[in-house]
Write a protein that holds these residues in place. Sequence first.
Motif, PDB file in Angstrom:
ATOM      1  N   VAL A   1       0.862  -1.183   0.000  1.00 21.04           N
ATOM      2  CA  VAL A   1       0.000   0.000   0.000  1.00 21.04           C
ATOM      3  C   VAL A   1       0.897   1.230   0.000  1.00 21.04           C
ATOM      4  CG1 VAL A   1      -1.702   1.333   1.301  1.00 21.04           C
ATOM      5  CG2 VAL A   1      -1.894  -1.162   1.181  1.00 21.04           C
ATOM      6  N   TYR A   2       0.764   2.057  -1.031  1.00 22.60           N
ATOM      7  CA  TYR A   2       1.564   3.271  -1.152  1.00 22.60           C
ATOM      8  C   TYR A   2       0.641   4.479  -0.955  1.00 22.60           C
ATOM      9  CZ  TYR A   2       4.936   0.051  -3.218  1.00 22.60           C
ATOM     10  OH  TYR A   2       5.798  -1.003  -3.434  1.00 22.60           O
ATOM     11  N   ALA A   3       0.660   5.043   0.224  1.00 28.93           N
ATOM     12  CA  ALA A   3      -0.145   6.231   0.528  1.00 28.93           C
ATOM     13  C   ALA A   3       0.763   7.444   0.324  1.00 28.93           C
ATOM     14  CB  ALA A   3      -0.664   6.173   1.953  1.00 28.93           C
ATOM     15  N   CYS A   4       0.663   8.054  -0.838  1.00 27.96           N
ATOM     16  CA  CYS A   4       1.646   9.052  -1.260  1.00 27.96           C
ATOM     17  C   CYS A   4       1.356  10.469  -0.771  1.00 27.96           C
ATOM     18  CB  CYS A   4       1.752   9.059  -2.792  1.00 27.96           C
ATOM     19  SG  CYS A   4       2.222   7.454  -3.471  1.00 27.96           S
ATOM     20  N   ASP A   5       0.144  10.723  -0.292  1.00 29.03           N
ATOM     21  CA  ASP A   5      -0.175  12.062   0.198  1.00 29.03           C
ATOM     22  C   ASP A   5      -1.273  11.956   1.258  1.00 29.03           C
ATOM     23  OD1 ASP A   5      -0.607  14.704   0.698  1.00 29.03           O
ATOM     24  OD2 ASP A   5      -0.959  15.283  -1.383  1.00 29.03           O
ATOM     25  N   LEU A   6      -0.880  12.096   2.512  1.00 27.17           N
ATOM     26  CA  LEU A   6      -1.836  12.031   3.615  1.00 27.17           C
ATOM     27  C   LEU A   6      -2.439  13.391   3.943  1.00 27.17           C
ATOM     28  CD1 LEU A   6       0.109   9.633   6.018  1.00 27.17           C
ATOM     29  CD2 LEU A   6      -1.853   9.057   4.573  1.00 27.17           C
ATOM     30  N   THR A   7      -2.016  14.427   3.220  1.00 23.85           N
ATOM     31  CA  THR A   7      -2.497  15.768   3.518  1.00 23.85           C
ATOM     32  C   THR A   7      -3.806  16.095   2.809  1.00 23.85           C
ATOM     33  OG1 THR A   7      -1.251  16.812   1.713  1.00 23.85           O
ATOM     34  CG2 THR A   7      -0.130  16.538   3.827  1.00 23.85           C
ATOM     35  N   GLU A   8      -4.078  15.412   1.682  1.00 18.56           N
ATOM     36  CA  GLU A   8      -5.298  15.678   0.926  1.00 18.56           C
ATOM     37  C   GLU A   8      -5.540  14.551  -0.074  1.00 18.56           C
ATOM     38  OE1 GLU A   8      -4.756  19.285  -1.195  1.00 18.56           O
ATOM     39  OE2 GLU A   8      -3.122  18.527  -2.443  1.00 18.56           O
ATOM     40  N   GLY A   9      -6.726  14.544  -0.661  1.00 17.47           N
ATOM     41  CA  GLY A   9      -7.028  13.584  -1.706  1.00 17.47           C
ATOM     42  C   GLY A   9      -7.403  12.206  -1.179  1.00 17.47           C
ATOM     43  N   ARG A  10      -7.228  11.201  -2.043  1.00 18.86           N
ATOM     44  CA  ARG A  10      -7.724   9.853  -1.786  1.00 18.86           C
ATOM     45  C   ARG A  10      -7.157   9.247  -0.509  1.00 18.86           C
ATOM     46  NH1 ARG A  10      -5.772   4.779  -2.852  1.00 18.86           N
ATOM     47  NH2 ARG A  10      -7.323   3.117  -3.183  1.00 18.86           N
ATOM     48  N   ASP A  11      -5.849   9.381  -0.290  1.00 18.08           N
ATOM     49  CA  ASP A  11      -5.236   8.744   0.878  1.00 18.08           C
ATOM     50  C   ASP A  11      -5.729   9.365   2.177  1.00 18.08           C
ATOM     51  OD1 ASP A  11      -3.743   6.992  -0.709  1.00 18.08           O
ATOM     52  OD2 ASP A  11      -2.118   8.447  -0.942  1.00 18.08           O
TER      53      ASP A  11
ATOM     54  N   THR B   1       4.265  -6.291   8.483  1.00 16.40           N
ATOM     55  CA  THR B   1       4.519  -5.273   7.472  1.00 16.40           C
ATOM     56  C   THR B   1       5.817  -4.532   7.748  1.00 16.40           C
ATOM     57  OG1 THR B   1       3.190  -3.670   8.737  1.00 16.40           O
ATOM     58  CG2 THR B   1       2.084  -4.837   6.938  1.00 16.40           C
ATOM     59  N   LEU B   2       6.446  -4.102   6.670  1.00 16.97           N
ATOM     60  CA  LEU B   2       7.526  -3.126   6.726  1.00 16.97           C
ATOM     61  C   LEU B   2       6.898  -1.791   6.376  1.00 16.97           C
ATOM     62  CD1 LEU B   2      10.511  -2.146   6.763  1.00 16.97           C
ATOM     63  CD2 LEU B   2      10.617  -2.786   4.335  1.00 16.97           C
ATOM     64  N   ASP B   3       6.978  -0.834   7.284  1.00 24.71           N
ATOM     65  CA  ASP B   3       6.308   0.445   7.101  1.00 24.71           C
ATOM     66  C   ASP B   3       7.342   1.564   6.991  1.00 24.71           C
ATOM     67  OD1 ASP B   3       3.592  -0.641   7.469  1.00 24.71           O
ATOM     68  OD2 ASP B   3       4.338  -1.065   9.486  1.00 24.71           O
ATOM     69  N   LEU B   4       7.222   2.333   5.914  1.00 27.74           N
ATOM     70  CA  LEU B   4       8.162   3.406   5.608  1.00 27.74           C
ATOM     71  C   LEU B   4       7.432   4.740   5.678  1.00 27.74           C
ATOM     72  CD1 LEU B   4       9.668   1.652   2.446  1.00 27.74           C
ATOM     73  CD2 LEU B   4      10.546   1.539   4.794  1.00 27.74           C
ATOM     74  N   TYR B   5       8.041   5.716   6.349  1.00 29.60           N
ATOM     75  CA  TYR B   5       7.390   7.007   6.581  1.00 29.60           C
ATOM     76  C   TYR B   5       8.222   8.143   5.992  1.00 29.60           C
ATOM     77  CZ  TYR B   5       4.851   4.117   9.911  1.00 29.60           C
ATOM     78  OH  TYR B   5       4.101   3.124  10.489  1.00 29.60           O
ATOM     79  N   ARG B   6       7.518   9.123   5.429  1.00 33.54           N
ATOM     80  CA  ARG B   6       8.173  10.230   4.716  1.00 33.54           C
ATOM     81  C   ARG B   6       7.575  11.559   5.172  1.00 33.54           C
ATOM     82  NH1 ARG B   6       8.830  10.022  -1.853  1.00 33.54           N
ATOM     83  NH2 ARG B   6       9.463  12.187  -2.241  1.00 33.54           N
ATOM     84  N   ASP B   7       8.414  12.587   5.255  1.00 29.95           N
ATOM     85  CA  ASP B   7       7.937  13.875   5.769  1.00 29.95           C
ATOM     86  C   ASP B   7       7.432  14.818   4.686  1.00 29.95           C
ATOM     87  OD1 ASP B   7      10.334  14.502   4.592  1.00 29.95           O
ATOM     88  OD2 ASP B   7      11.260  15.364   6.396  1.00 29.95           O
ATOM     89  N   THR B   8       7.440  14.364   3.426  1.00 28.69           N
ATOM     90  CA  THR B   8       6.867  15.148   2.326  1.00 28.69           C
ATOM     91  C   THR B   8       6.002  14.226   1.474  1.00 28.69           C
ATOM     92  OG1 THR B   8       8.796  14.720   0.915  1.00 28.69           O
ATOM     93  CG2 THR B   8       8.802  16.761   2.205  1.00 28.69           C
ATOM     94  N   PRO B   9       4.935  14.740   0.860  1.00 29.85           N
ATOM     95  CA  PRO B   9       4.152  13.899  -0.044  1.00 29.85           C
ATOM     96  C   PRO B   9       4.994  13.472  -1.244  1.00 29.85           C
ATOM     97  CG  PRO B   9       2.947  15.894   0.561  1.00 29.85           C
ATOM     98  CD  PRO B   9       4.364  16.084   1.012  1.00 29.85           C
ATOM     99  N   GLY B  10       4.651  12.346  -1.823  1.00 31.37           N
ATOM    100  CA  GLY B  10       5.364  11.901  -3.012  1.00 31.37           C
ATOM    101  C   GLY B  10       5.317  10.398  -3.185  1.00 31.37           C
ATOM    102  N   ALA B  11       5.464   9.978  -4.435  1.00 32.79           N
ATOM    103  CA  ALA B  11       5.450   8.560  -4.766  1.00 32.79           C
ATOM    104  C   ALA B  11       6.876   8.030  -4.867  1.00 32.79           C
ATOM    105  CB  ALA B  11       4.719   8.340  -6.090  1.00 32.79           C
ATOM    106  N   LEU B  12       7.027   6.738  -4.666  1.00 28.52           N
ATOM    107  CA  LEU B  12       8.305   6.092  -4.913  1.00 28.52           C
ATOM    108  C   LEU B  12       8.424   5.775  -6.399  1.00 28.52           C
ATOM    109  CD1 LEU B  12       8.493   3.478  -1.985  1.00 28.52           C
ATOM    110  CD2 LEU B  12       9.530   5.760  -2.080  1.00 28.52           C
ATOM    111  N   THR B  13       9.611   5.942  -6.939  1.00 32.60           N
ATOM    112  CA  THR B  13       9.833   5.559  -8.330  1.00 32.60           C
ATOM    113  C   THR B  13       9.802   4.040  -8.452  1.00 32.60           C
ATOM    114  OG1 THR B  13      12.233   5.390  -8.084  1.00 32.60           O
ATOM    115  CG2 THR B  13      11.326   7.586  -8.606  1.00 32.60           C
ATOM    116  N   ALA B  14       9.780   3.547  -9.687  1.00 34.43           N
ATOM    117  CA  ALA B  14       9.785   2.100  -9.913  1.00 34.43           C
ATOM    118  C   ALA B  14      11.027   1.464  -9.294  1.00 34.43           C
ATOM    119  CB  ALA B  14       9.714   1.804 -11.411  1.00 34.43           C
ATOM    120  N   ALA B  15      12.166   2.125  -9.411  1.00 37.71           N
ATOM    121  CA  ALA B  15      13.402   1.593  -8.837  1.00 37.71           C
ATOM    122  C   ALA B  15      13.338   1.591  -7.319  1.00 37.71           C
ATOM    123  CB  ALA B  15      14.598   2.421  -9.320  1.00 37.71           C
ATOM    124  N   GLU B  16      12.756   2.640  -6.747  1.00 39.79           N
ATOM    125  CA  GLU B  16      12.631   2.712  -5.289  1.00 39.79           C
ATOM    126  C   GLU B  16      11.653   1.662  -4.764  1.00 39.79           C
ATOM    127  OE1 GLU B  16      13.649   7.504  -4.992  1.00 39.79           O
ATOM    128  OE2 GLU B  16      11.569   6.802  -5.084  1.00 39.79           O
TER     129      GLU B  16
END
Length: 226
Positions: free
Chosen positions: A73-83, A116-131
């Motif tokens: 599950v890739y929740a790329c933006d918790l500030t607004e929108g679908r996620d 689960t392995l859970d990864l947290y980020r301080d800015t919105p954004g998606a991981l690239t295919a390589a990431e």
Amino acid sequence: MPASAGGPGDIPRRLCAVAVELLPVTSASVSLHDEDMPVRLCESGAQAAYVTDIQATLGEGPCQSAARSGQAVYACDLTEGRDAERWPVFAEEATEAGVRATYSLPLGDDETCVGTLDLYRDTPGALTAAEQHTARALAEAVTTALMALARNTEELDQESGRADWLDTLVEGHDCVYQAVGMVMAQTDASAPESLALLRARAFADGRTVTEAARAVVAHELRFPPE
């Protein structure tokens, strides 16, 4: 060998640190999941610990969804929108803690998700295919480490009882289920309803579900009959 001595129990924690180094994330954690209850095994720092515990307390969030579905599950933006709309309370709590995106990857195989392995980020954004490929490789490495832990624990159980690295984890886990049983007795509610009551009270009191469970077990917190 206990995790503190550099045994296999320390590997998931090290892999959390590796995730922070290799990926555009600020913190990471590993949780085991049993009957819809994530139990935090390790984390890279206080932020990951806090946001992981929020999900356990609320019973919602990306790690819960990943564990239930067996899919990343890739929740790329918790500030607004679908996620933000998908997990509104979690999203609000997470953003207040400085987390703007989170990525949860299931641990286990095609048939069973153990955590689960859970990864947290301080800015919105998606991981690239390589990431995403790197994240999946790290999840596979954590799964392998957990398999080794299970084998190691089984061997230690045969020789001298429970492995040291599990003591704190199981204590917290058992405490929640003991508290759920006590809430069932106090309210005559079902087990799922009692867990929901415990989670709701924990959130209302501003503490984790484990902290609320300890208060119930210590007879410091009671639930009136429904």
